[in-house]
Design a protein around this motif. Structure first.
Motif, PDB file in Angstrom:
ATOM      1  N   SER A   1      -4.170  -9.004  -8.703  1.00 54.61           N
ATOM      2  CA  SER A   1      -4.088  -7.553  -8.863  1.00 54.61           C
ATOM      3  C   SER A   1      -2.667  -7.138  -9.189  1.00 54.61           C
ATOM      4  CB  SER A   1      -4.522  -6.851  -7.574  1.00 54.61           C
ATOM      5  OG  SER A   1      -3.593  -7.155  -6.527  1.00 54.61           O
ATOM      6  N   VAL A   2      -2.529  -5.865  -9.577  1.00 54.17           N
ATOM      7  CA  VAL A   2      -1.204  -5.309  -9.841  1.00 54.17           C
ATOM      8  C   VAL A   2      -0.363  -5.319  -8.572  1.00 54.17           C
ATOM      9  CG1 VAL A   2       0.056  -3.203 -10.449  1.00 54.17           C
ATOM     10  CG2 VAL A   2      -1.951  -3.883 -11.789  1.00 54.17           C
ATOM     11  N   ASP A   3      -0.997  -4.998  -7.443  1.00 53.03           N
ATOM     12  CA  ASP A   3      -0.248  -4.979  -6.177  1.00 53.03           C
ATOM     13  C   ASP A   3       0.340  -6.357  -5.859  1.00 53.03           C
ATOM     14  OD1 ASP A   3      -0.730  -2.312  -5.801  1.00 53.03           O
ATOM     15  OD2 ASP A   3      -2.461  -2.599  -4.480  1.00 53.03           O
ATOM     16  N   GLU A   4      -0.447  -7.398  -6.104  1.00 54.65           N
ATOM     17  CA  GLU A   4       0.052  -8.750  -5.844  1.00 54.65           C
ATOM     18  C   GLU A   4       1.176  -9.102  -6.805  1.00 54.65           C
ATOM     19  OE1 GLU A   4      -1.481 -13.404  -5.647  1.00 54.65           O
ATOM     20  OE2 GLU A   4      -2.951 -11.763  -5.784  1.00 54.65           O
ATOM     21  N   LEU A   5       1.054  -8.666  -8.052  1.00 52.98           N
ATOM     22  CA  LEU A   5       2.109  -8.900  -9.034  1.00 52.98           C
ATOM     23  C   LEU A   5       3.403  -8.240  -8.596  1.00 52.98           C
ATOM     24  CD1 LEU A   5       3.029  -9.874 -11.889  1.00 52.98           C
ATOM     25  CD2 LEU A   5       2.287  -7.634 -12.738  1.00 52.98           C
ATOM     26  N   VAL A   6       3.312  -6.987  -8.160  1.00 51.88           N
ATOM     27  CA  VAL A   6       4.496  -6.258  -7.712  1.00 51.88           C
ATOM     28  C   VAL A   6       5.130  -6.961  -6.513  1.00 51.88           C
ATOM     29  CG1 VAL A   6       5.306  -4.112  -6.648  1.00 51.88           C
ATOM     30  CG2 VAL A   6       3.761  -4.030  -8.626  1.00 51.88           C
ATOM     31  N   GLU A   7       4.289  -7.428  -5.596  1.00 51.76           N
ATOM     32  CA  GLU A   7       4.804  -8.102  -4.402  1.00 51.76           C
ATOM     33  C   GLU A   7       5.537  -9.396  -4.771  1.00 51.76           C
ATOM     34  OE1 GLU A   7       3.122 -10.022  -0.203  1.00 51.76           O
ATOM     35  OE2 GLU A   7       1.796  -8.858  -1.510  1.00 51.76           O
ATOM     36  N   LYS A   8       4.948 -10.183  -5.674  1.00 55.59           N
ATOM     37  CA  LYS A   8       5.559 -11.445  -6.061  1.00 55.59           C
ATOM     38  C   LYS A   8       6.819 -11.227  -6.894  1.00 55.59           C
ATOM     39  CE  LYS A   8       3.245 -15.030  -7.236  1.00 55.59           C
ATOM     40  NZ  LYS A   8       2.323 -16.006  -7.879  1.00 55.59           N
ATOM     41  N   SER A   9       6.926 -10.061  -7.542  1.00 59.25           N
ATOM     42  CA  SER A   9       8.057  -9.772  -8.420  1.00 59.25           C
ATOM     43  C   SER A   9       9.128  -8.924  -7.744  1.00 59.25           C
ATOM     44  CB  SER A   9       7.572  -9.050  -9.686  1.00 59.25           C
ATOM     45  OG  SER A   9       6.574  -9.781 -10.346  1.00 59.25           O
ATOM     46  N   ALA A  10       9.034  -8.758  -6.424  1.00 56.67           N
ATOM     47  CA  ALA A  10       9.928  -7.847  -5.707  1.00 56.67           C
ATOM     48  C   ALA A  10      11.401  -8.152  -5.965  1.00 56.67           C
ATOM     49  CB  ALA A  10       9.629  -7.894  -4.210  1.00 56.67           C
ATOM     50  N   GLU A  11      11.773  -9.422  -5.915  1.00 58.41           N
ATOM     51  CA  GLU A  11      13.181  -9.783  -6.122  1.00 58.41           C
ATOM     52  C   GLU A  11      13.630  -9.485  -7.541  1.00 58.41           C
ATOM     53  OE1 GLU A  11      16.206 -13.645  -5.721  1.00 58.41           O
ATOM     54  OE2 GLU A  11      14.095 -13.809  -5.119  1.00 58.41           O
ATOM     55  N   ASP A  12      12.783  -9.822  -8.512  1.00 58.41           N
ATOM     56  CA  ASP A  12      13.105  -9.543  -9.910  1.00 58.41           C
ATOM     57  C   ASP A  12      13.244  -8.039 -10.147  1.00 58.41           C
ATOM     58  OD1 ASP A  12      13.054 -12.207 -10.488  1.00 58.41           O
ATOM     59  OD2 ASP A  12      10.993 -12.205 -11.231  1.00 58.41           O
ATOM     60  N   LEU A  13      12.323  -7.271  -9.594  1.00 56.13           N
ATOM     61  CA  LEU A  13      12.374  -5.820  -9.748  1.00 56.13           C
ATOM     62  C   LEU A  13      13.649  -5.257  -9.158  1.00 56.13           C
ATOM     63  CD1 LEU A  13       8.666  -4.995  -8.829  1.00 56.13           C
ATOM     64  CD2 LEU A  13       9.731  -4.626 -11.066  1.00 56.13           C
TER      65      LEU A  13
END
Length: 398
Positions: free
Chosen positions: A315-327
């Motif tokens: 899901s988008v939520d999981e993507l955001v969570e996994k990308s937290a450091e990059d973001l």
């Protein structure tokens, strides 16, 4: 077929916001260039995605649709109601020292880049003097029909498609029936669609594909680097007319890229950011979602299917969570850019936009881009360019 792409990682301004990205994003929204449905004889991830994902995908699409590139930005390309210098303490950014091993571009690096450029123009030898064998890559054209009636998605329309016997996943034994036949032959390939193929009009039906073998693909042939080749293929885009001009252009681009990477690593390591405002982080999230939504559209699949197949997230939520450091890192860099722009009193004028689009997009009329992206977003792109150019121009090369 979809190929695994580079993971979204610290994609500043959605992959540096180069002119190339602007072109690709605009192309994706052109109605006449919408990717066509997958051929009915090929099995892809798009065909196997379940209807159960539709509800969550629609919600994600609505979220993405509501996101605007310039939302939260002023017309000048800065974040609304946010002074970056209130959060960012900058190191001395005038005269950053760049080591010789960074700004010196070797002949080996230049040649590697040239080889990469030339490989994009490599073409397979067209073998026509032998029969097809298992494992061959073959270029074919076909027209499919059921009970003598052609059906949608069952033809190459004469454009030719390359398939590899034993590798490419076509229905039934479609490709195996090509074995033993020679280029130039037209044969009738008889297949039966699976009962659960996914299209009611095709499920379990017998079909005939009138198939022409155009050629067998042989070894890849890479063109030689000559003045004529450079002028024909690179003059319009890069202004190169000779092989020497191409080499010098590549050397300059590699140097700027290496220096830019060094400088930004230096600033990320030596700037102090007391806090990353939530508005900047939310902006980064929106950029990332938009990036993947555009990629999904290019492949003709929904966002959830793309994320599951290509990114390994549900899901988008999981993507955001996994990308937290990059973001967070992308948000910090964006804050540093704005802080330098504020400190150096940089700003983008209409003349700057006209020059940028003339040089990078071949037109002085940027209204269609402004309508799609918004003025604030376009000026943010140019602010990044201005800041980077300022840093490189004032750097000290050791």
């Amino acid at each position: 077929m979809m190929k695994k792409g580079k993971k979204w990682s610290c994609l500043f301004l959605a992959a540096s916001m180069t002119a190339a990205l602007l072109t690709s994003c605009t192309k994706q929204t052109t109605p006449t260039e919408t990717p066509e449905a997958t051929s009915s004889v090929e099995t892809t991830a798009a065909e196997t995605s379940s209807a159960a994902s539709t509800e969550s995908t629609s919600a994600a699409a609505e979220t993405t649709a509501a996101y605007q590139y310039s939302e939260g930005l002023t017309e000048d390309g800065f974040f609304e109601n946010l002074r970056a210098l209130d959060y960012v303490t900058l190191p001395s950014y005038q005269g950053i020292e760049i080591p010789a091993d960074v700004h010196t571009i070797t002949e080996e690096k230049i040649q590697t880049s040239i080889d990469t450029q030339l490989s994009a123009y490599a073409k397979a030898e067209q073998v026509t003097d032998r029969a097809v064998v298992d494992g061959d890559t073959v270029n074919i054209d076909y027209v499919g029909s059921i009970d003598g009636v052609e059906f949608e998605g069952g033809t190459t329309r004469g454009a030719g498609t390359s398939v590899t016997i034993g590798v490419t996943n076509y229905i039934d034994d479609f490709l195996e029936q090509l074995i033993g036949h020679k280029p130039g032959e037209t044969i009738q390939v008889e297949v039966t669609f699976p009962e659960n193929y996914g299209k009611e009009e095709l499920n379990g039906k017998d079909a005939v594909f009138v198939t022409t073998i155009n050629y067998i693909e042989g070894e890849m042939i890479t063109p030689e680097l000559t003045d004529d080749f450079v002028k024909e293929n690179f003059q319009a885009q890069y202004g190169w007319n000779t092989a020497d001009e191409m080499k010098e252009g590549i050397r300059s681009d590699l140097q700027k890229s290496a220096e830019s990477e060094f400088i930004w690593n230096y600033l990320m390591e030596n700037s102090t950011i007391s806090e990353v405002p939530e508005a900047v982080l939310e902006y980064e999230k929106g950029q990332m979602i938009q990036y993947y939504t555009s990629n999904a559209a290019m492949y003709g699949v929904d966002l959830n299917t793309f994320l599951t197949t290509m990114m390994g997230v549900a899901s988008v939520d999981e993507l955001v969570e996994k990308s937290a450091e990059d973001l967070n890192n992308s948000a910090k860099r964006r804050m540093i850019v704005q802080a330098i722009a504020e400190d150096a009193s940089l700003g983008v004028t209409e003349e700057d936009l006209i020059l940028y689009f003339t040089e990078n997009m071949g037109t002085a009329d940027y209204r269609s881009y402004e309508e799609f992206y918004g003025e604030g977003y376009l000026k943010m792109i140019l602010l990044n360019e201005q800041v980077t150019n300022l840093l490189i121009e004032n750097a000290k090369r050791l």
